[in-house]
Design an enzyme around this catalytic site. Sequence first.
Site, PDB file in Angstrom:
ATOM      1  N   GLU A 115      -9.570   3.180   3.128  1.00 42.47           N
ATOM      2  CA  GLU A 115      -9.368   2.991   4.562  1.00 42.47           C
ATOM      3  C   GLU A 115      -8.295   3.931   5.105  1.00 42.47           C
ATOM      4  OE1 GLU A 115      -6.109  -0.546   5.042  1.00 42.47           O
ATOM      5  OE2 GLU A 115      -8.159  -1.199   4.705  1.00 42.47           O
TER       6      GLU A 115
ATOM      7  N   ASP B  78      -6.833 -11.425   5.985  1.00 39.36           N
ATOM      8  CA  ASP B  78      -6.065 -10.179   6.086  1.00 39.36           C
ATOM      9  C   ASP B  78      -4.698 -10.425   6.735  1.00 39.36           C
ATOM     10  OD1 ASP B  78      -5.498  -7.481   5.947  1.00 39.36           O
ATOM     11  OD2 ASP B  78      -7.162  -6.842   7.202  1.00 39.36           O
TER      12      ASP B  78
ATOM     13  N   GLU C 263      -6.579  -6.728  -2.079  1.00 40.28           N
ATOM     14  CA  GLU C 263      -6.229  -5.368  -1.686  1.00 40.28           C
ATOM     15  C   GLU C 263      -5.015  -4.939  -2.507  1.00 40.28           C
ATOM     16  OE1 GLU C 263      -5.995  -2.578   2.297  1.00 40.28           O
ATOM     17  OE2 GLU C 263      -5.188  -4.591   2.393  1.00 40.28           O
TER      18      GLU C 263
ATOM     19  N   GLU D 233       0.854  -1.185   0.000  1.00 43.98           N
ATOM     20  CA  GLU D 233       0.000   0.000   0.000  1.00 43.98           C
ATOM     21  C   GLU D 233       0.890   1.234   0.000  1.00 43.98           C
ATOM     22  OE1 GLU D 233      -3.646  -0.804   2.890  1.00 43.98           O
ATOM     23  OE2 GLU D 233      -1.757  -1.519   3.739  1.00 43.98           O
TER      24      GLU D 233
END
Length: 664
Positions: A472, A417, A466, A176
């Site tokens: 988020e 996750d 993801e 990310e």
Amino acid sequence: MKKLNLLLTCTCAFLSLSLQAQKKFLLSSPDGKLTSRIEVGDRLTYDISHSGEQVLSPSPISIKTDQGKTWGEKARLSKVSRRSNDTQVNSPFYRSSQVRDYYNEITLRFKGDYSVVFRAYNDGIAYRFENHSPKTFCILHEEASYQFPTDATATVPYVFRGKDGDFNDQFFSSFENIYATAPISQLNKQRLMFLPLVVQATPKVKVCITESDLNNYPGMYLSNAEGKNMLSAVMAPYPKTLKQGGHNELQMLVEDREDFIAKVDGKRTFPWRIAIVTDKDTQLAASNLSYLLGEPSKLTDTSWIKPGKVAWEWWNDWNLDGVDFKTGVNNATYKAYIDFAAQHGIEYVILDEGWAVNLKADLMQVVKDIDLKELTDYAKARNVGIILWAGYYAFERDMENVCRYFSELGVKGFKVDFMDRDDQMMTDFNHRAAAMCAKYKLVLDLHGTHKPAGLNRTYPNVLNFEGVHGMEQMKWRPAGFDQVTYETMLPFIRQTSGPMDYTQGAMRNANRSTYYPCNSEPMSQGTRSRQLALYVILESPLNMMCDTPSNYQREPECTEAISQIPTVWDETIVLDGKMGEYVVMTRRKGDCWYVGGITNWEARTVNVDLPFLPEGSRQAMLFKDGVNADRIARDYKRESLTVGKQQPLQIHLAPGGGFLLKIQ
């Protein structure tokens, strides 16, 4: 007879010498625009040219094994074969119900029991190694280099975590980050870059580098540590020792690594190395190469797989107002979410982190305020499915028992996750998790993981991934952080590899000056109409509605619009766009078309042509930025209009704005 044998021996020797003498091969795309020159010598290299202009200089590729061999060095050819393909691939849970698989291919078979396969598509060049030996061995290193003719500008996502210069530390990654842009020579040599990334190879041509069919093999990072105009592959070595820890004891942390990157247990293929090459940004956003190069589906029956939207509680902090109970992780709260989903035709409700007892990594231990049987029965009676969040280690340690038990309970899927790695052990887990969920007819959302890399084709029950700096992040990113520009880059970079769990749908909206982080009542950057548009622009077969039901109920027009947007499509067309500036895209489901557009922080008027429509007039509904959306981001206007293929529209977008057009 002796003369015949002698003649055959001489003929075979001549053919072998002729093959060895042939050192260069040319591969062209079906339309002839892309070419790759492959050269066999002391090193195996390939280049790429677009319309006669070289966009990738000769770049060496090789694999070094622990058997004292290096595939691709001083390689000796034994066979060369070519073929072409033009077929349609069924893709029922993708951006189009069918995609064209159209390419030319050359396979170079080498002595030493390996081959290298090259494919040329109209929008890219891909290659991969294949092992033909039944023996077991280890791969010490794979060389995949990208040598550019000039010091081209690259747009890259750096690994966010880990110490500068310590790649072993950086292999612990959530994949990310927003994008950084710089000439290749000025990229941060202390940081790994994860895929996909884009290089502006010439003033006109972009090259997007990614990979596919990433099965039981480490993912590829790139680095400019070697300097010059080159990006070189780096892959995480195989874990040697692991320790439970990390987020709520739900991760396995690598304490030490082996001196090899992968174990090979016999004949197998290796991941495709992909270079998407195009002179139009719209073609980049439309590329299907990652999907097409994934291994074909292993599931013969996919009738049970149900894509759709999810009423999601984590982003909005389980908030409800106007109710007579204390909201939180309890049955009363989840029943309210289920009622909301049922009212609006939303397919799923998720129980995110908190339903299982904390710090136990045991999905059989449920907190006292949750009765899962009661919730699954309540949801089933209202035609709503329940999806459960699961930390990686809690799922991995008891995978089959967990899938069997919760499937029998009536749960429809899992959101797994915090994998946060892509070494061989972890990519193998993703495939095993997909297969196990399929066995028990469960859909899967792989959160906390890398890009899709073809897994959504191999196991179509894996509906989302993801590997994106999603919404988020707006719960904690500081004021001044630019998520809006990032969103105008996603369709051209991250989305080339497949769907993403981006989690849009905010009803609290802010512009540049009014945004601030707020964990309990988060907001989006950009306008309300932009949030609606993102359901068309971004691909998520399992698509979260991130805000609270209370906020959605106060916004019935927007809620109705979002709830009606499909999550998988029959057709997708990228109409217009420029990476980092704006994008306009249309998608069709049945006889209904949706058009979405977003811009960066620059206001602009976009021309929306509708040549895809049938003849005649059609009724349409438009959500666009309100007159004051530049000041009050929630300001929008909804209007009905008549459109046709000969009637292009002009739509004004506020800074950080967007629009949604639905054509019946």
